[in-house]
Design an enzyme around this catalytic site. Sequence first.
Site, PDB file in Angstrom:
ATOM      1  N   HIS A   1      14.314   1.207  -7.106  1.00  0.00           N
ATOM      2  CA  HIS A   1      13.146   0.847  -7.357  1.00  0.00           C
ATOM      3  C   HIS A   1      12.717   2.355  -8.972  1.00  0.00           C
ATOM      4  O   HIS A   1      13.113   3.386  -9.158  1.00  0.00           O
ATOM      5  CB  HIS A   1      12.520   2.398  -6.216  1.00  0.00           C
TER       6      HIS A   1
ATOM      7  N   GLN B   1       9.225  -0.637   1.084  1.00  0.00           N
ATOM      8  CA  GLN B   1      11.006  -1.201   1.489  1.00  0.00           C
ATOM      9  C   GLN B   1      11.570  -1.372   2.990  1.00  0.00           C
ATOM     10  O   GLN B   1      11.435  -2.570   3.945  1.00  0.00           O
ATOM     11  CB  GLN B   1      12.244  -0.798   0.699  1.00  0.00           C
TER      12      GLN B   1
ATOM     13  N   CYS C   1       6.614  -1.369  -5.540  1.00  0.00           N
ATOM     14  CA  CYS C   1       6.078  -0.219  -4.665  1.00  0.00           C
ATOM     15  C   CYS C   1       4.817  -0.066  -5.290  1.00  0.00           C
ATOM     16  O   CYS C   1       3.600  -0.255  -5.695  1.00  0.00           O
ATOM     17  CB  CYS C   1       6.874   0.383  -6.045  1.00  0.00           C
ATOM     18  N   GLU C   2       4.019   0.122  -3.157  1.00  0.00           N
ATOM     19  CA  GLU C   2       2.525   0.240  -3.110  1.00  0.00           C
ATOM     20  C   GLU C   2       2.236   1.692  -4.132  1.00  0.00           C
ATOM     21  O   GLU C   2       1.003   2.341  -3.986  1.00  0.00           O
ATOM     22  CB  GLU C   2       2.228  -0.085  -2.176  1.00  0.00           C
ATOM     23  N   HIS C   3       2.748   2.589  -3.902  1.00  0.00           N
ATOM     24  CA  HIS C   3       2.604   3.965  -4.458  1.00  0.00           C
ATOM     25  C   HIS C   3       2.157   4.469  -5.940  1.00  0.00           C
ATOM     26  O   HIS C   3       1.833   4.723  -6.368  1.00  0.00           O
ATOM     27  CB  HIS C   3       4.079   5.062  -3.952  1.00  0.00           C
ATOM     28  N   HIS C   4       3.051   3.220  -6.915  1.00  0.00           N
ATOM     29  CA  HIS C   4       3.024   3.318  -7.953  1.00  0.00           C
ATOM     30  C   HIS C   4       2.708   2.359  -8.914  1.00  0.00           C
ATOM     31  O   HIS C   4       3.020   2.507  -9.542  1.00  0.00           O
ATOM     32  CB  HIS C   4       4.176   4.306  -9.028  1.00  0.00           C
TER      33      HIS C   4
ATOM     34  N   CYS D   1      10.023   3.168  -9.855  1.00  0.00           N
ATOM     35  CA  CYS D   1       9.344   4.387  -9.899  1.00  0.00           C
ATOM     36  C   CYS D   1      10.204   5.933  -9.496  1.00  0.00           C
ATOM     37  O   CYS D   1       9.977   7.594  -9.686  1.00  0.00           O
ATOM     38  CB  CYS D   1       8.140   4.779  -8.822  1.00  0.00           C
TER      39      CYS D   1
HETATM   40 ZN    ZN Z   1       6.951   4.505  -5.677  1.00  0.00          ZN
END
Ligand code: ZN
Length: 219
Positions: free
Chosen positions: A179, A151, A110-113, A181
């Site tokens: 996920h 995703q 996941c590119e956010h976390h 995260c």
């Molecule tokens: Zn994430």
Amino acid sequence: MSKYRPTNPPPDDRFDDDERDASDPRPTAHMPDAKVDIPRIERAVREILIAVGEDPDREGLLKTPNRVARAYGELMAGLQDEPRRHLKTVFTERYDEVVLLRGIEFHSLCEHHLLPFTGKAHVAYLPDGKVVGLSKLARLVEGYARRPQVQERLTTQIADALMEELSPIGAACVIEATHTCMTIRGAKKHGSTMVTSALRGIFKENPSSRAEILALMHA
Ligand SMILES: [Zn+2]
């Protein structure tokens, strides 16, 4: 292609017995060698360890920055890949039924976390003369998965690549993923699954074709 010169030792030395452990599996053979700036990631991981209050020089953590750097190299190997290359070898077939590969396991980040999300992709197309080997569909998924991702984008990249490279009558991709995260932090929605779909061509335009492909994917 990379702006960094490869800093990995030659392949034969990369996984000597001293370095290898259960967390260091050999990368899959069909992915290109990851070309990441290993020393730079090592320095950054060392900084993170210090920032959270750890001692990066204690014995158990000594090799951690290097292990993390090599793990990232593998998890992000898709960044140096052009997954569409797997769709360049096509067969000409008069086959006008759906081709579906169901349950392709993938692991992404996941590119956010920068936490893993993992799941299964179902990939289908209705050929218009051009057919590819089934394993190519799995490699397409893996190439787009091994990079910082969301995703939704992973799903559309797969469907769009099929449409643009094979010019089929329709293409579809449905992804179900968990996920971490979401499941190990934040909302802690343990066991929740995210489902995304990208339908193209006849699967988008024709309601009965759409119903048929979604039923096949979830059968
Ligand atoms: Zn994430």
